[in-house]
Motif scaffolding. Structure first.
Motif, PDB file in Angstrom:
ATOM      1  N   UNK A 272       1.028  -0.995   0.037  1.00 17.10           N
ATOM      2  CA  UNK A 272      -0.016   0.142   0.054  1.00 17.10           C
ATOM      3  C   UNK A 272       0.785   1.243  -0.189  1.00 17.10           C
ATOM      4  N   UNK A 273       2.086   1.239   0.397  1.00 21.36           N
ATOM      5  CA  UNK A 273       2.913   2.527   0.205  1.00 21.36           C
ATOM      6  C   UNK A 273       3.798   2.480  -1.044  1.00 21.36           C
ATOM      7  N   UNK A 274       3.620   1.698  -1.903  1.00 19.93           N
ATOM      8  CA  UNK A 274       4.438   1.750  -3.029  1.00 19.93           C
ATOM      9  C   UNK A 274       3.733   2.543  -4.044  1.00 19.93           C
ATOM     10  N   UNK A 275       4.334   3.825  -4.465  1.00 15.66           N
ATOM     11  CA  UNK A 275       3.764   4.896  -5.146  1.00 15.66           C
ATOM     12  C   UNK A 275       3.440   4.415  -6.660  1.00 15.66           C
ATOM     13  N   UNK A 276       4.377   3.635  -7.117  1.00 13.83           N
ATOM     14  CA  UNK A 276       4.416   3.377  -8.703  1.00 13.83           C
ATOM     15  C   UNK A 276       3.091   2.563  -9.140  1.00 13.83           C
ATOM     16  N   UNK A 277       2.469   1.705  -8.147  1.00 17.82           N
ATOM     17  CA  UNK A 277       1.255   1.023  -8.278  1.00 17.82           C
ATOM     18  C   UNK A 277       0.217   1.830  -8.525  1.00 17.82           C
ATOM     19  N   UNK A 278      -0.114   2.850  -7.573  1.00 18.59           N
ATOM     20  CA  UNK A 278      -1.017   3.935  -7.660  1.00 18.59           C
ATOM     21  C   UNK A 278      -0.996   4.716  -9.183  1.00 18.59           C
ATOM     22  N   UNK A 279       0.149   5.155  -9.273  1.00 18.23           N
ATOM     23  CA  UNK A 279       0.333   5.792 -10.503  1.00 18.23           C
ATOM     24  C   UNK A 279      -0.017   4.988 -11.861  1.00 18.23           C
ATOM     25  N   UNK A 280       0.574   3.743 -11.636  1.00 17.68           N
ATOM     26  CA  UNK A 280       0.218   2.774 -12.845  1.00 17.68           C
ATOM     27  C   UNK A 280      -1.230   2.616 -13.179  1.00 17.68           C
ATOM     28  N   UNK A 281      -1.987   2.623 -11.808  1.00 20.84           N
ATOM     29  CA  UNK A 281      -3.492   2.278 -12.003  1.00 20.84           C
ATOM     30  C   UNK A 281      -4.135   3.517 -12.174  1.00 20.84           C
ATOM     31  N   UNK A 282      -3.594   4.999 -11.954  1.00 27.53           N
ATOM     32  CA  UNK A 282      -4.411   5.997 -12.317  1.00 27.53           C
ATOM     33  C   UNK A 282      -4.059   6.070 -14.009  1.00 27.53           C
ATOM     34  N   UNK A 283      -3.050   5.598 -14.310  1.00 28.46           N
ATOM     35  CA  UNK A 283      -2.751   5.556 -16.040  1.00 28.46           C
ATOM     36  C   UNK A 283      -3.813   4.790 -16.488  1.00 28.46           C
ATOM     37  N   UNK A 284      -4.050   3.563 -15.954  1.00 25.52           N
ATOM     38  CA  UNK A 284      -5.153   2.840 -16.560  1.00 25.52           C
ATOM     39  C   UNK A 284      -6.615   3.394 -16.597  1.00 25.52           C
ATOM     40  N   UNK A 285      -6.597   4.129 -15.398  1.00 25.69           N
ATOM     41  CA  UNK A 285      -8.134   4.784 -15.247  1.00 25.69           C
ATOM     42  C   UNK A 285      -8.232   5.951 -16.094  1.00 25.69           C
ATOM     43  N   UNK A 286      -6.910   6.727 -16.481  1.00 24.53           N
ATOM     44  CA  UNK A 286      -7.282   7.695 -17.636  1.00 24.53           C
ATOM     45  C   UNK A 286      -7.506   7.328 -18.870  1.00 24.53           C
ATOM     46  N   UNK A 309       7.616  13.430  -9.745  1.00 24.72           N
ATOM     47  CA  UNK A 309       7.379  14.326 -11.310  1.00 24.72           C
ATOM     48  C   UNK A 309       6.245  13.608 -11.891  1.00 24.72           C
ATOM     49  N   UNK A 310       6.258  12.177 -11.880  1.00 27.16           N
ATOM     50  CA  UNK A 310       5.136  11.444 -12.676  1.00 27.16           C
ATOM     51  C   UNK A 310       3.607  11.885 -11.980  1.00 27.16           C
ATOM     52  N   UNK A 311       3.650  11.873 -10.725  1.00 28.29           N
ATOM     53  CA  UNK A 311       2.336  12.447  -9.996  1.00 28.29           C
ATOM     54  C   UNK A 311       2.002  13.561 -10.462  1.00 28.29           C
ATOM     55  N   UNK A 312       2.748  14.422 -10.400  1.00 27.55           N
ATOM     56  CA  UNK A 312       2.442  15.612 -10.786  1.00 27.55           C
ATOM     57  C   UNK A 312       2.011  16.001 -12.210  1.00 27.55           C
ATOM     58  N   UNK A 313       2.752  15.374 -13.032  1.00 30.36           N
ATOM     59  CA  UNK A 313       2.617  15.427 -14.397  1.00 30.36           C
ATOM     60  C   UNK A 313       0.997  14.783 -14.656  1.00 30.36           C
ATOM     61  N   UNK A 314       0.609  13.738 -13.935  1.00 33.95           N
ATOM     62  CA  UNK A 314      -0.604  13.088 -14.089  1.00 33.95           C
ATOM     63  C   UNK A 314      -1.761  13.928 -13.649  1.00 33.95           C
ATOM     64  N   UNK A 315      -1.543  14.534 -12.338  1.00 31.23           N
ATOM     65  CA  UNK A 315      -2.165  15.548 -11.876  1.00 31.23           C
ATOM     66  C   UNK A 315      -2.536  16.666 -12.660  1.00 31.23           C
ATOM     67  N   UNK A 316      -1.333  17.264 -13.599  1.00 29.30           N
ATOM     68  CA  UNK A 316      -1.669  18.361 -14.502  1.00 29.30           C
ATOM     69  C   UNK A 316      -2.587  17.749 -15.585  1.00 29.30           C
TER      70      UNK A 316
END
Length: 526
Positions: A272-286, A309-316
């Motif tokens: 649950x603390x692995x940031x990459x998994x959240x960002x990867x799933x966010x990419x799928x949702x987008x 950086x990638x989290x900020x980019x996805x948020x943008x």
């Protein structure tokens, strides 16, 4: 880079971080194996030979570094490791002449060093003669005499090895830059691949014959680099690697985003603390158009690491999809600050400027993005729109052609998340696709992209005609049925829409496309 994370910084030279990789620790036992010293002189010779090898590799990379700086390219770091060196450029120059100059600089340094070592070898030959009666001193001079001979041979080997025409060795880069100067980038890619593969196979055979497992490992890295010149080859390798080691990534690459998201959810539950998994799933949702779910995952990621950086980019990107361009620009600028040499924030910030009709400023941003990442077809395609709006049709057409040369699939058909590019730009899309279809009226990808552009601008009748033409060429493409079904719904042709949407379920196993068709079927039945 993870590679540089396993290295130590030895200082900076002309603003460049000089790093030695931990793998160099293995050079000492290798030197012992090669020299098998039995006395002090032998030990000194072995150690100086290792030191010379590392020093020559460093000078080789500094040759690339100073050449890059001479043509205005920033160099972030230089790393020396067991299999050679690595010069980390902030971006690859667009001009092939600059790439050629940078690639040639390293081998030229080793040539000069080889001549220098030969000169010292000859000098020591004459210096040692008067001391032939002083056995101890004479033996030491002979040791250094032998050392510089071996160092001269070493530099010759470094020159020959680096000039082997295998990408990304210097010889491969020299070949690619030379071919690009005469035949253009796409042809240079093909020629470099055709030349690199036979030489790579020879290196692999040589590695097996000599049981040189370090060389074989190096050949694996070279194979990935060669594959990067061809998007289809690279995709095949990435699919294979992800299938074996990261099944969620495999489904993402296949475009089956819902299955990928399900697997990332399992990984999140386990870590649950692995940031990459959240960002990867966010990419799928987008990619599936689920902006709010993506936003929730990005928010969780930013709580774990606020300046990622990638989290900020996805948020943008999420704010941009909501057309909240001020917030989007803020996040893109923060992503730029977090990673100065990442092309995507420059591209997305320029895309916001395009939405605001600030075309000249947008063009500068697109130019920066292309300079940092020159193999992204979408960058060229959107830059062509900026040129088109500024009335520069020649540059617009050149960028369109470059995008198609890099990857027809990615250049001619937009991902759903990028369909907003077509909105209010049907004149540009018509110019683009008419040029492609004039060469090949049966180009299914161009017909599909053109149909998507018409649908995005509510030209539903024309879109239906284009989807129908594309389906005659490619009757197994689910997005064609889905797109035509949406057009029929918009035209209140529910029976035709139902037929197309039902067909989606028969031609694809991609979950999110099936679900989208099912939701639209409910509208068609009502």
């Amino acid at each position: 880079m993870k590679f540089l994370g396993l290295s130590w910084s030895l200082g900076r030279l002309r603003g460049v971080d000089i790093r030695f990789h931990f793998s160099l620790l293995f050079s000492i036992p290798i030197a012992y194996y090669l020299f098998r010293p039995v006395d002090v002189r032998g030990t000194v010779e072995a150690l100086l030979w290792v030191g010379g090898l590392l020093f020559f590799i460093l000078l080789h990379e500094l040759g690339h570094t100073f050449a890059a700086q001479a043509v205005g390219v920033e160099v972030k770091s230089v790393a020396v490791w067991l299999l050679g060196g690595f010069t980390n450029l902030s971006y690859r120059p667009e001009k092939p002449s600059h790439n050629l100059f940078i690639a040639l600089a390293g081998p030229l340094v080793n040539m000069a060093l080889a001549f220098l070592c030969v000169a010292i070898y000859v000098a020591l030959l004459y210096i040692s003669m008067p001391y032939s009666r002083n056995i101890e001193l004479f033996l030491w001079l002979q040791t250094f005499h032998s050392l510089f001979f071996s160092l001269a041979i070493l530099n010759v080997i470094l020159v020959v090895f680096n000039l082997v025409p295998v990408y990304p060795l210097d010889g491969g880069n020299i070949l690619h830059a030379s071919m690009e100067m005469f035949f253009g980038r796409s042809n240079a890619d093909r020629i470099t691949i055709l030349v690199s593969i036979p030489f790579l196979l020879l290196l692999i055979v040589f590695g097996f014959i000599t049981r040189d497992y370090i060389l074989l490992a190096f050949c694996v890295l070279i194979a990935f680099a060669v594959a990067s010149l061809n998007r289809s080859m690279l995709r095949w390798i990435n699919l294979t690697a992800n299938y074996l080691f990261q099944r969620a990534g495999y489904y993402y690459l296949l475009g089956d985003f819902e299955r990928a998201a399900q697997l990332y959810t399992k990984q999140i539950d386990a870590q649950p603390e692995h940031i990459g998994h959240y960002l990867a799933r966010a990419g799928c949702y987008l990619m599936m158009g689920h902006k709010e779910r993506a936003a929730a995952d990005v928010e969780r990621a930013l709580k774990i690491q606020p300046n990622h950086a990638f989290a900020l980019e996805l948020c943008g990107e999420i704010h941009s999809l909501r057309k909240d361009y001020d917030a989007a620009t803020e996040y893109f600028e923060r992503a730029q600050a977090a990673n100065l040499h990442w092309a995507v924030p420059h591209f997305d910030r320029a895309s916001v400027l395009m939405e605001r009709k600030e075309y000249a400023a947008a063009l500068e941003g697109f130019n920066k993005a292309v300079s940092l990442q020159s193999r992204m077809p979408l960058f060229y395609l959107v830059r062509s729109l900026a040129h088109y709006r500024l009335g520069d049709l020649e540059s617009a057409h050149r960028d369109q052609d470059l995008a198609v040369q890099i990857s027809p699939n990615d250049a001619l058909v937009m991902a759903d998340i990028n369909l907003m590019l077509y909105e209010d730009n049907l004149d540009w899309a018509r110019d683009y696709y008419d040029r492609i279809l004039a060469k090949n009226p049966q180009d299914a990808l161009a017909l599909q992209g053109y149909a998507d552009a018409c649908r995005a601008n509510r030209e539903f009748i024309h879109a239906v005609d284009l989807y129908t033409r594309a389906l005659k060429v490619n009757p197994r493409e689910p997005r064609l049925y889905l797109g035509r079904g949406k057009c029929h719904l918009a035209l209140n042709e529910n029976e035709k829409a139902r037929s197309d949407l039902e067909q989606v379920r028969h031609v694809t196993k991609i979950l999110h496309l099936q679900r989208q068709a099912e939701e639209l079927l409910k509208q068609a039945i009502q």
